[in-house]
Design a protein around this motif. Structure first.
Motif, PDB file in Angstrom:
ATOM      1  N   SER A   1       0.811  -1.220   0.000  1.00 12.62           N
ATOM      2  CA  SER A   1       0.000   0.000   0.000  1.00 12.62           C
ATOM      3  C   SER A   1       0.850   1.278   0.000  1.00 12.62           C
ATOM      4  CB  SER A   1      -0.903   0.021   1.236  1.00 12.62           C
ATOM      5  OG  SER A   1      -1.540  -1.219   1.400  1.00 12.62           O
ATOM      6  N   ASP A   2       2.173   1.117  -0.055  1.00 19.06           N
ATOM      7  CA  ASP A   2       3.042   2.295   0.090  1.00 19.06           C
ATOM      8  C   ASP A   2       2.762   3.364  -0.957  1.00 19.06           C
ATOM      9  OD1 ASP A   2       4.109   0.976   2.188  1.00 19.06           O
ATOM     10  OD2 ASP A   2       6.132   0.741   1.353  1.00 19.06           O
ATOM     11  N   ASP A   3       2.552   2.954  -2.184  1.00 21.61           N
ATOM     12  CA  ASP A   3       2.335   3.946  -3.244  1.00 21.61           C
ATOM     13  C   ASP A   3       1.059   4.732  -3.009  1.00 21.61           C
ATOM     14  OD1 ASP A   3       4.628   3.162  -4.396  1.00 21.61           O
ATOM     15  OD2 ASP A   3       3.712   1.946  -5.994  1.00 21.61           O
ATOM     16  N   ALA A   4      -0.001   4.014  -2.636  1.00 18.49           N
ATOM     17  CA  ALA A   4      -1.276   4.681  -2.356  1.00 18.49           C
ATOM     18  C   ALA A   4      -1.115   5.647  -1.197  1.00 18.49           C
ATOM     19  CB  ALA A   4      -2.347   3.649  -2.040  1.00 18.49           C
ATOM     20  N   ALA A   5      -0.344   5.231  -0.176  1.00 17.76           N
ATOM     21  CA  ALA A   5      -0.113   6.096   0.985  1.00 17.76           C
ATOM     22  C   ALA A   5       0.606   7.368   0.562  1.00 17.76           C
ATOM     23  CB  ALA A   5       0.691   5.351   2.039  1.00 17.76           C
TER      24      ALA A   5
ATOM     25  N   LEU B   1       3.971   9.775   7.343  1.00 14.53           N
ATOM     26  CA  LEU B   1       3.752   8.454   6.788  1.00 14.53           C
ATOM     27  C   LEU B   1       4.465   7.439   7.676  1.00 14.53           C
ATOM     28  CD1 LEU B   1       2.312   8.280   4.095  1.00 14.53           C
ATOM     29  CD2 LEU B   1       4.528   8.121   2.968  1.00 14.53           C
ATOM     30  N   ASP B   2       3.801   6.340   7.988  1.00 15.78           N
ATOM     31  CA  ASP B   2       4.491   5.275   8.703  1.00 15.78           C
ATOM     32  C   ASP B   2       4.461   4.018   7.832  1.00 15.78           C
ATOM     33  OD1 ASP B   2       5.558   3.421  10.361  1.00 15.78           O
ATOM     34  OD2 ASP B   2       4.335   3.906  12.100  1.00 15.78           O
ATOM     35  N   LEU B   3       5.561   3.834   7.094  1.00 13.40           N
ATOM     36  CA  LEU B   3       5.644   2.693   6.171  1.00 13.40           C
ATOM     37  C   LEU B   3       6.397   1.518   6.792  1.00 13.40           C
ATOM     38  CD1 LEU B   3       6.615   4.602   2.889  1.00 13.40           C
ATOM     39  CD2 LEU B   3       4.338   4.019   3.711  1.00 13.40           C
ATOM     40  N   ARG B   4       6.725   1.639   8.060  1.00  9.68           N
ATOM     41  CA  ARG B   4       7.563   0.592   8.655  1.00  9.68           C
ATOM     42  C   ARG B   4       6.864  -0.761   8.634  1.00  9.68           C
ATOM     43  NH1 ARG B   4       8.610   2.576  14.429  1.00  9.68           N
ATOM     44  NH2 ARG B   4       6.382   2.848  14.146  1.00  9.68           N
ATOM     45  N   ASN B   5       7.690  -1.742   8.647  1.00  9.03           N
ATOM     46  CA  ASN B   5       7.180  -3.094   8.623  1.00  9.03           C
ATOM     47  C   ASN B   5       6.858  -3.535  10.053  1.00  9.03           C
ATOM     48  OD1 ASN B   5       6.594  -5.687   8.103  1.00  9.03           O
ATOM     49  ND2 ASN B   5       8.683  -6.295   7.576  1.00  9.03           N
ATOM     50  N   GLU B   6       5.813  -2.911  10.613  1.00 13.96           N
ATOM     51  CA  GLU B   6       5.365  -3.266  11.957  1.00 13.96           C
ATOM     52  C   GLU B   6       3.902  -3.663  11.866  1.00 13.96           C
ATOM     53  OE1 GLU B   6       7.187  -3.371  14.572  1.00 13.96           O
ATOM     54  OE2 GLU B   6       8.951  -2.129  14.139  1.00 13.96           O
ATOM     55  N   LYS B   7       3.450  -4.350  12.874  1.00  9.98           N
ATOM     56  CA  LYS B   7       2.031  -4.720  12.912  1.00  9.98           C
ATOM     57  C   LYS B   7       1.189  -3.459  13.031  1.00  9.98           C
ATOM     58  CE  LYS B   7       2.139  -9.385  14.798  1.00  9.98           C
ATOM     59  NZ  LYS B   7       1.689 -10.059  13.590  1.00  9.98           N
ATOM     60  N   ILE B   8       0.002  -3.498  12.400  1.00  8.25           N
ATOM     61  CA  ILE B   8      -0.839  -2.304  12.360  1.00  8.25           C
ATOM     62  C   ILE B   8      -1.263  -1.858  13.767  1.00  8.25           C
ATOM     63  CG2 ILE B   8      -3.001  -3.578  11.968  1.00  8.25           C
ATOM     64  CD1 ILE B   8      -2.021  -0.193  10.425  1.00  8.25           C
ATOM     65  N   GLY B   9      -1.487  -2.805  14.637  1.00  8.69           N
ATOM     66  CA  GLY B   9      -1.866  -2.474  16.012  1.00  8.69           C
ATOM     67  C   GLY B   9      -0.763  -1.691  16.701  1.00  8.69           C
ATOM     68  N   PHE B  10       0.443  -2.095  16.447  1.00  9.08           N
ATOM     69  CA  PHE B  10       1.603  -1.420  17.024  1.00  9.08           C
ATOM     70  C   PHE B  10       1.704   0.012  16.508  1.00  9.08           C
ATOM     71  CE2 PHE B  10       6.091  -0.257  16.685  1.00  9.08           C
ATOM     72  CZ  PHE B  10       6.509  -0.413  17.994  1.00  9.08           C
ATOM     73  N   LYS B  11       1.483   0.160  15.209  1.00 11.87           N
ATOM     74  CA  LYS B  11       1.571   1.498  14.617  1.00 11.87           C
ATOM     75  C   LYS B  11       0.495   2.421  15.168  1.00 11.87           C
ATOM     76  CE  LYS B  11       3.469   0.317  10.049  1.00 11.87           C
ATOM     77  NZ  LYS B  11       3.217   0.467   8.614  1.00 11.87           N
ATOM     78  N   ILE B  12      -0.711   1.891  15.332  1.00 13.31           N
ATOM     79  CA  ILE B  12      -1.811   2.703  15.858  1.00 13.31           C
ATOM     80  C   ILE B  12      -1.502   3.136  17.279  1.00 13.31           C
ATOM     81  CG2 ILE B  12      -4.213   2.603  16.633  1.00 13.31           C
ATOM     82  CD1 ILE B  12      -4.829   0.969  14.135  1.00 13.31           C
ATOM     83  N   ARG B  13      -1.037   2.191  18.044  1.00  8.47           N
ATOM     84  CA  ARG B  13      -0.713   2.494  19.431  1.00  8.47           C
ATOM     85  C   ARG B  13       0.331   3.609  19.500  1.00  8.47           C
ATOM     86  NH1 ARG B  13      -0.223   0.815  24.674  1.00  8.47           N
ATOM     87  NH2 ARG B  13       1.844   1.327  25.443  1.00  8.47           N
ATOM     88  N   GLU B  14       1.323   3.517  18.652  1.00  8.95           N
ATOM     89  CA  GLU B  14       2.385   4.518  18.670  1.00  8.95           C
ATOM     90  C   GLU B  14       1.846   5.902  18.285  1.00  8.95           C
ATOM     91  OE1 GLU B  14       6.773   3.425  17.865  1.00  8.95           O
ATOM     92  OE2 GLU B  14       6.017   4.404  16.063  1.00  8.95           O
ATOM     93  N   ALA B  15       0.970   5.936  17.269  1.00 11.02           N
ATOM     94  CA  ALA B  15       0.376   7.208  16.852  1.00 11.02           C
ATOM     95  C   ALA B  15      -0.473   7.795  17.975  1.00 11.02           C
ATOM     96  CB  ALA B  15      -0.465   7.011  15.600  1.00 11.02           C
TER      97      ALA B  15
END
Length: 645
Positions: free
Chosen positions: A558-562, A578-592
């Motif tokens: 999904s990087d291009d769309a992002a 943009l957070d394109l890191r290869n982390e689990k989505i739950g982790f990314k949400i929590r961090e945001a």
RNA sequence: GCCAAUAUAGCUCAGUUGGUAGAGCAGCGGUUUCGUAAACCGCAGGUCAAGGGUUCGAGUCCCUUUAUUGGCUCCA
């Protein structure tokens, strides 16, 4: 004799007390009555009354009741301290907002470790059910008693009272203290108290006098209320801008740059930039023009303004201030005399006025080292300053304009509801501080009073708080520690125009000195930012957030769309990461969420294919999946409307 | 400026009566391409705020300085 309480009259014996009556008639509530108001005068519950009177019991729900309760607790504290430290000298121990303190003169100042022992002694005294007993003495006997008790501070206090004063004391066991009262009927009411901190405090608030050791404490009618309060304080401190602002990477400080000189990091700078652009635009819409004047000037300028005489210690001086043969500069602590030079640029007509000169102005003040506090008190700061140069007949309208501007700015920020107003006046006795004649001061203060009363705000008069050239309306706000600071000030100045030779030609051809209004519209950006951080606990409204949206991808597909979505946001001057890191989505949400970013746009395979995003707010709620354009429009609207979401 | 407290990795914190520095998170490198509150493996990271002193030896004790914090005083 008749006593009237709650609208009902009771026939009682002459010389009996309100307490006697209340105990009989309102036995159930009696424990909640701390004192009574007799014909409006706050009095001990069991004080004898000798004529018909209207009485009103006060409880912890009343400000007066809280005061009585906490004042009694301060006496409990002083008793305990005298028990443990017999050589301690007592100074004063009033109730304050949310608690009380007592000042002691002791050989070695108290340490935090001493508090538990003092609390323990207080607890024991509390349980011994002492009843404060009031007695009065004429002045000379009162002084003799306090001399006998070896209490020099009390002697000094009494000596300052008038010759014919009758002086009251309260006795609790062996303990006697000078005190106006009233007090609780019994110290065993004080079931829930806590000593909170220790501080140094000058005797009578005078820095030339001895520093005493102050113990602060608080108390409540029940342990539950005490714990709730302590918890609330704890919660408030989590919003401390000084902690949050650093955690959220808004600013930092470093030893090597110095005290009171914060480094604004990109996110903090972004907020300052948003605020500044908005304030300057808002001012422009209200007829302001802006100047850009130097950050320093020769000492000669400050001599004319009076700042050299009044505030030299507070200025950063470049060169030797005492060598008149060499040039000497000082960084500016205010903008006034600089902007006046813009007015003086050519001769002015009454038609030129009002002249509203604004400037986003960086100032330097060499504050004492102990004064700095996060972003609230700093040595270099930027203020939305303006000087309105006006004809006397324009004073009211222009002052109102300044008030309205401040109101609109603070309302949009969401801070208005937290503000209070202070009318800062001069003190004619303090001749060193103020310039101008009593007539000029009266005129300025009278003018301001009329305007303030007409606006209809509830203000408190503060004597001896004026600027040296005129009275101020200060818009005050409290930080998370409950400490009040000025956010915005609007000042009337009838003096400085003359000193700087500022004149305009009036309709009648006469040269006249204009009046000047000094004012800020958002105050000092650093301080206002600090209050905003605390107000929103770092979770800024979308229009102020340094990062409004974080775009999170579920897989790298999904990087291009992002990237495409990010560009769409950028095109609308919206702020996203943009957070394109290869982390689990739950982790990314929590961090945001921890970064307190208002919105998250989640893009997975499904969304990328349809050019849609799933929107989540900072709480993590799913707000649905919408096309890119709609998502951008949503943020754009929040941004442009300055919505407090 | 005054009274007091604090300072160990980017952050949060351990570190015993003085014996030479440790964890989690963050970072970096791999593995994992995953649908909502912390994936796995590894690596690196510190003049213990700075300077001086006591000691055979100091993160630890003493002094000075700097910064941070809460008060006081000040606040154009």
């Amino acid at each position: 004799m008749k006593l009237t309480v709650f609208g009902k009259s009771y026939e009682v014996e002459k010389g009996s007390s309100a307490g006697d009556l209340l105990k009989n008639e309102f036995a159930e509530d009696f424990k909640s009555y701390y004192a009574v108001k007799i014909e409006g005068t706050l009095t001990d519950l069991f004080a004898p009354i000798d004529k018909d009177a209207e009485i009103t019991p006060v409880t912890f729900q009343d400000e007066d009741g809280k005061k009585v309760f906490r004042h009694s607790c301060s006496h409990l504290l002083s008793m305990a301290v005298l028990q443990l430290y017999p050589d301690a000298k007592l100074a004063i121990g009033p109730a304050i907002e949310n608690g009380f303190y007592y000042d002691f003169d002791v050989e070695t100042p108290f340490k935090p470790d001493d508090l538990p022992a003092i609390e323990k002694a207080m607890d024991k005294l509390m349980r011994s059910s002492l009843r404060p007993k009031r007695f009065t003495l004429p002045r000379s006997e009162a002084i003799a008693l306090m001399k006998e008790k070896n209490e020099p501070y009390k002697v000094e206090l009494i000596e300052d009272l008038p010759e014919d004063a009758t002086i009251s004391f309260y006795q609790m066991g062996d303990f006697v203290d000078l005190c106006a009262g009233p007090h609780l009927p019994n110290l065993n009411y004080l079931k829930a108290f806590k000593l909170t901190q220790i501080a140094g405090a000058y005797w009578r608030g005078d820095e030339n006098k001895k520093m005493l050791s102050r113990i602060y404490g608080t108390c409540f009618p029940s342990k539950q209320e005490l714990n709730d309060y302590l918890e609330m304080v704890e919660e408030a401190r989590k919003r401390d801008h000084n902690k949050l602002g650093r955690e959220l990477e808004l600013f930092t400080t470093v030893d090597i740059i110095g005290q009171g000189l914060p480094i604004f990091l990109p996110k903090g700078t972004r907020i300052l930039q948003i605020l500044q652009r908005w304030v300057e635009d808002t001012e422009m819409k209200r007829g302001y023009v802006h100047t850009k004047t130097p950050l320093l000037a020769k000492r000669d300028l400050y001599k004319i303004s009076g700042h050299w005489d009044h505030y030299r210690d507070g200025m950063f001086i470049i060169g030797d201030p005492d060598d008149e043969t060499k040039e000497c500069f000082a960084l500016r602590p205010m903008t006034c005399p600089f902007q006046y030079q813009a007015f003086l640029n050519r001769s002015r007509s009454y038609r030129d006025l009002p002249m509203r000169l604004g400037e986003t102005s960086t100032l330097f003040r060499n504050e004492d080292s102990g004064e700095m506090h996060g972003l609230i008190r700093v040595r270099q700061f930027t203020i939305s300053e303006a000087h309105l140069i006006i004809r006397p007949d324009q004073l009211e309208e222009e002052f109102r304009g300044c008030f309205n501007l401040a109101h609109d700015i603070l309302s949009t920020l969401g801070l208005w509801e937290d503000c209070s107003f202070q009318f800062s006046q001069w003190d004619p006795q303090n001749t060193k501080k103020y310039e101008g004649t009593p007539e000029q001061w009266d005129a300025a203060q009278q003018a301001m009073k009329i305007i303030l009363d007409d606006i209809g705000i509830d203000y408190k008069v503060a004597k001896d708080e004026a600027a040296f050239y005129g009275p101020k309306l200060d818009i005050q706000i409290k930080n998370v520690f409950g400490k009040e600071d000025t956010l915005i000030t609007v000042q009337i100045d009838l003096l400085l125009a003359k000193k700087f030779g500022m004149e305009y030609t009036d309709a009648d051809g006469q040269k006249k000195n204009p009046y000047i209004i000094h004012r800020t519209s958002i105050g000092c950006y650093e301080r206002t930012l600090a209050l905003l951080i605390e107000k929103y606990a770092g979770a800024f409204p979308t229009w102020l957030a340094p990062v409004q949206v974080k775009i999170l991808t579920i897989t790298n597909r999904s990087d291009d769309a992002a990237g495409e979505l990010q560009q769409m946001l950028w095109d609308q001057n919206l702020r996203c990461e943009l957070d394109l890191r290869n982390e689990k989505i739950g982790f990314k949400i929590r961090e945001a969420q921890m970064q307190k970013i208002p919105y998250m746009f989640v893009i997975g395979d499904r969304e990328a294919e349809n050019k849609t995003v799933t929107i989540r707010n900072r709480k993590g709620d799913n707000l649905g999946t919408v096309p890119f354009g709609d998502a951008v429009a949503m943020i754009k609207k929040l941004n442009d409307d300055k919505t407090i979401d």
